[in-house]
Every structure is written in C-alpha cells, then in structure tokens.
Design a protein around this motif. Structure first.
Motif, PDB file in Angstrom:
ATOM      1  N   VAL A 252      20.766  -6.070  12.310  1.00 52.69           N
ATOM      2  CA  VAL A 252      20.350  -7.007  13.363  1.00 52.69           C
ATOM      3  C   VAL A 252      21.472  -8.016  13.572  1.00 52.69           C
ATOM      4  N   GLN A 253      21.945  -8.156  14.800  1.00 55.40           N
ATOM      5  CA  GLN A 253      23.012  -9.083  15.150  1.00 55.40           C
ATOM      6  C   GLN A 253      22.416 -10.363  15.734  1.00 55.40           C
ATOM      7  N   TYR A 254      23.068 -11.486  15.434  1.00 60.01           N
ATOM      8  CA  TYR A 254      22.677 -12.777  16.002  1.00 60.01           C
ATOM      9  C   TYR A 254      23.880 -13.355  16.749  1.00 60.01           C
ATOM     10  N   PRO A 255      23.708 -13.710  18.025  1.00 60.70           N
ATOM     11  CA  PRO A 255      24.852 -14.186  18.829  1.00 60.70           C
ATOM     12  C   PRO A 255      25.299 -15.581  18.401  1.00 60.70           C
ATOM     13  N   LYS A 256      26.539 -15.920  18.740  1.00 57.51           N
ATOM     14  CA  LYS A 256      27.048 -17.259  18.477  1.00 57.51           C
ATOM     15  C   LYS A 256      26.465 -18.244  19.489  1.00 57.51           C
ATOM     16  N   ARG A 257      26.231 -19.466  18.999  1.00 62.82           N
ATOM     17  CA  ARG A 257      25.740 -20.510  19.888  1.00 62.82           C
ATOM     18  C   ARG A 257      26.368 -21.839  19.471  1.00 62.82           C
ATOM     19  N   GLN A 258      26.540 -22.708  20.450  1.00 62.52           N
ATOM     20  CA  GLN A 258      27.174 -23.991  20.191  1.00 62.52           C
ATOM     21  C   GLN A 258      26.126 -25.068  19.978  1.00 62.52           C
ATOM     22  N   GLY A 266      26.493 -15.951  15.011  1.00 60.64           N
ATOM     23  CA  GLY A 266      27.482 -14.886  14.997  1.00 60.64           C
ATOM     24  C   GLY A 266      27.406 -14.038  13.741  1.00 60.64           C
ATOM     25  N   GLU A 267      26.295 -14.126  13.007  1.00 55.64           N
ATOM     26  CA  GLU A 267      26.145 -13.374  11.762  1.00 55.64           C
ATOM     27  C   GLU A 267      25.297 -12.129  11.999  1.00 55.64           C
ATOM     28  N   SER A 268      25.296 -11.273  11.010  1.00 49.40           N
ATOM     29  CA  SER A 268      24.479 -10.059  11.064  1.00 49.40           C
ATOM     30  C   SER A 268      23.597  -9.991   9.826  1.00 49.40           C
ATOM     31  N   SER A 269      22.422  -9.453   9.990  1.00 55.48           N
ATOM     32  CA  SER A 269      21.494  -9.271   8.893  1.00 55.48           C
ATOM     33  C   SER A 269      20.941  -7.852   8.991  1.00 55.48           C
ATOM     34  N   HIS A 270      19.970  -7.539   8.181  1.00 51.17           N
ATOM     35  CA  HIS A 270      19.377  -6.208   8.263  1.00 51.17           C
ATOM     36  C   HIS A 270      17.858  -6.300   8.136  1.00 51.17           C
TER      37      HIS A 270
END
Length: 448
Positions: A252-258, A266-270
């Motif tokens: 599972v990808q998480y997008p970068k945010r400011q 911007g991290e990935s998990s499973h």
C-alpha cells in the motif's frame, strides 16, 4: 528485505527472560488462572449420581457431546460446574458478529471505536447468560431423564428446584470462566478464552496418548500404525504451522503531502491477508452439525424412526458421505466466516480515506474488487487446507478407535493458541529489550 523486528529477533538475547519481571508476573498469573479453571473442572454439580451419568455417557462418546467434552476438558462427561465451559460465550460472540452484518445499529456501534466495542461486549455478555441458561436448563432436564438399570434417576431429587439450581450453577460456571478469560487477557499474556480452551484440550492429551498406546499393547492397533500416526502427527504440526503463518502482503502506497514547511508521507506499507482467515470456526461448526444426528440416535437407543438409523449409518465416522459432507461444510463456512471478519469494501474505503492506494489499482470500487479477488483465491487454498487437515484424522479415529483429542480440530486449535501465545511473549521480551537499550543510551548521555 529483512524487517527491523526480524533483525532484532536474530540478535535476541534470551538472558533478558530472567530480568523481565513484568513478564514473569504475567506468566505466573496465567498459570494460576489455568490451574483454577482445571480444578473447577473436577467439582461436580450438586445433587447428581456420577456413576449413572458415567454409564450413560459411554454411549454418547462418539457424538456431538464427545466434541463438546473435548472443548470443555472433560468437564461435560464429569458433569462439573464448568460443564458448559466457555462455549456459550463463543457462540454469543459469533452470533453478535453475524448480527453486525444484518443490524444497522450493531454495524454503527462497530464503527464507533472503543465505546462501541464496549457496548458490543456488553451485548455479548447478555447473550452468554441467555444461552448458558437455556443450555443449562436443557442439561438439567436431560439429567432427570437419565436412569440406571434399576430405574434410579441421575438426579437425586428431581423437580423444578433441581432444574433451576442446576441451570444457575452452570450459568455461574460459564460466567466465571468468561471473567477469568478476560482477566487473563488483561493481566496475563494471550487471549484468555483461547487459553482456557487450550488447557482443556491439552489436559486430555495424556489420556488419549495412553489409550492409543494401550491399543498397541493389546494388539488392537498394530505397532507400525502407531509409528505412522506419530510421524503423521509431526508432519501435520509442521504443515499447520507453515500454513497458519502464510500470508499475502499487498503493498500500500501513501502519497507525499505538505504540512506547513515539511513534506510528510511518501511511505509504503503492506496489508497482510492470512491464508486461513477463518481460524478454527469452520471445523467446529462442521463437527457440531454432522454429529448432531448421531447424538439423537444415541438418545433414542434404537427405538426411534428407521430413517434416523439409516442416516446415522451413512454419517458414521470414516464413512464416505460423512467425509464428503464434513469437507464441504468446512469449505462453506471458511468462505462465509471470512466474508464476515474481513469486509473488502470497508477496507477499500479506509485506504481511500487515509490516502492509501495499491499500485496500478484505482481507489474505491476497483480496490475492493481487487482485494475480493485476492481474498477469494487465498480463502480457496485455506479452505482446502482446513478440510484436508481435519478430514484425514477422522478416518483414523473411525478405523482405529483413536480418541477425539488426537483429531485435526484439537491439534489445529492447540497450535493456533500456542503460536499466538509465543508471539505475545516475544513481543513482551522485545519491549523489555528496547527499554534496556533506551536506559543504556540515557546513561551514556548523562556520562558525557
């Protein structure tokens, strides 16, 4: 890629076990609680004749009462105050879980977090009291109907007072075990309910092994068959451990945010999906359903309708129809219970809510369809695994008179509980080791 936990486990120092005082106190609490549960399993219900009950139970050992007696650690056949064990609580929990699908009120409570969980637990306790009283009252009526050859009843003083006191005694025993299980979960290690069931099953292992060896001594069971049973049991244990640990990890990808001046995410998990997500519920249900006609036939003692005799002949242990239906029911409940405990639409909505997505899959409905596709394939393998593991020992039980305690269901439950217990012990030891490293780092910082 090796995770941080796996690296820690590879360098783990077992000397910390003696220094982990909190872990030792928790282990002592679990041991004392399980001893209390086992002592209660030998305290009989007041006002009954144990010899008449023992003689009557000999004809029901192969029915559904044999299965429930295994889960209660022999309490049912001894007709102790824990005769119902913790099964009414488990039944109430399963019923409440199923009702969360049909009832909008319970579904809403499930989403409310801790407060909703406490409310659902309260409903589960009410259901436990109700089921335990119904089952206890039924057992009291059954005890009154038990008679010896001379006509003496198993109930010393039958009547309404005996039925009510017996029912309330059994309700009290079940509620005490439920409370004890909650205390083990809170103050000990592992799931208290599972550990109580595990202790009852394991308590029957020595007697089952002794009976099997005695069959070999008398020549009823060939020596080579005993050797094959031992080797087969070892292979089965290794196979069950492998399959229970097997899982499919979906990245599972998480997008970068400011956030202010910083870039977060911007991290990935499973997302781990177990091969056997339904646990041991399908074999328990399948055994109860198929052994119910056999139990009814035992009550009629050959005086009932002819169709009951015919049906029980085809549904006897080791019969082809019994094996086929047993495996079919296990497979059905594997799919059914997995759909209850894991909602793909809800999981997809949660991923979308927190910005997570699966690479190459659009969020929302497409993600739910993809999870359903993966889960269906995993459940197919898991259902076949459960059916094979539970059906093969049934043939041995039927053909060689091996006790229930050496069946696939009991071994499956024991291994699952042990794996969960060991995992929680390791987590406590890892936490203790982390605390030791943090204290050393602080001391070094002060020294400088």
């Amino acid at each position: 890629m090796v995770s941080a936990a796996e690296r820690l486990a590879s360098n783990f120092d077992f000397s910390v076990i003696g220094k982990a005082t909190e872990l030792k106190s928790r282990l002592w609490f679990v041991m004392v609680a399980l001893i209390v549960a086992r002592v209660g399993a030998y305290i009989p219900i007041p006002g009954i004749n144990l010899q008449i009950i023992a003689d009557n139970f000999k004809s029901h050992a192969g029915g559904v009462f044999g299965v429930f007696n295994m889960f209660s650690g022999g309490s049912l056949f001894r007709m102790s105050i824990f005769a119902l064990a913790i099964m009414p609580y488990i039944s109430a929990s399963i019923i409440i879980q199923l009702m969360t699908i049909a009832s909008p009120h319970l579904a809403a409570l499930k989403k409310e977090g801790e407060s909703g969980r406490r409310k659902i637990n309260q409903y589960t306790r009410y259901g436990t009291v109700f089921l335990a009283f119904i089952q206890g009252y039924g057992i009291s009526n059954w005890l009154e109907s038990m008679h010896a050859a001379n006509g003496m009843s198993a109930a010393l003083d039958p009547g309404l007072f005996f039925r009510l006191t017996t029912a309330m005694t059994l309700v009290g025993g079940t509620m005490f075990l439920m409370w004890l299980g909650e205390q083990i979960t809170a103050r000990g290690i592992g799931n208290g309910t599972s550990l109580i069931i595990f202790s009852g099953i394991v308590a029957g292992f020595p007697g089952a092994i002794a009976k099997t060896l005695d069959l070999g001594r008398t020549g009823a069971l060939p020596t080579q068959v005993i050797v094959c049973i031992v080797l087969g049991a070892l292979i089965m244990v290794a196979f069950i451990v492998f399959m229970e640990r097997a899982q499919r990890r979906i990245i599972v990808q998480y997008p970068k945010r400011q956030v202010g001046l910083k870039i977060m995410g911007g991290e990935s998990s499973h997302l781990p999906l177990k091969l056997n997500m339904s646990g041991v519920i399908p074999p328990i249900f399948a055994s109860s359903i198929l052994l119910f006609p056999l139990t009814l036939a035992g009550f009629t003692q050959g005086k009932g309708p002819s169709w009951i005799t015919t049906l029980t002949a085809y549904l006897g242990h080791g019969q082809p129809l019994y094996i086929v239906l047993y495996m079919a029911i296990i497979i059905f409940f594997s799919f059914f219970y997995t759909s209850v405990v894991f909602n793909t639409n809800e999981t997809a909505d949660n991923l979308k809510k927190y910005g997570g997505f699966i690479a190459g899959i659009r969020p929302g409905k497409n993600t739910a369809d993809y999870l359903d596709y993966v889960l269906t394939r995993l459940t197919t393998l898991g259902a076949i695994y459960l059916a094979v593991v539970c059906a093969l020992p049934e043939v041995l039980i039927a053909n060689y008179n091996i006790p229930f305690y050496l069946g696939g269901t009991s071994i499956l439950i024991s291994i699952n509980v042990l794996m969960d217990f060991v995992a929680q012990v390791q987590s406590h030891l890892f936490a203790h080791q982390y605390e030791g490293l943090i204290k050393k780092a602080k001391l070094k910082g002060k020294g400088r």
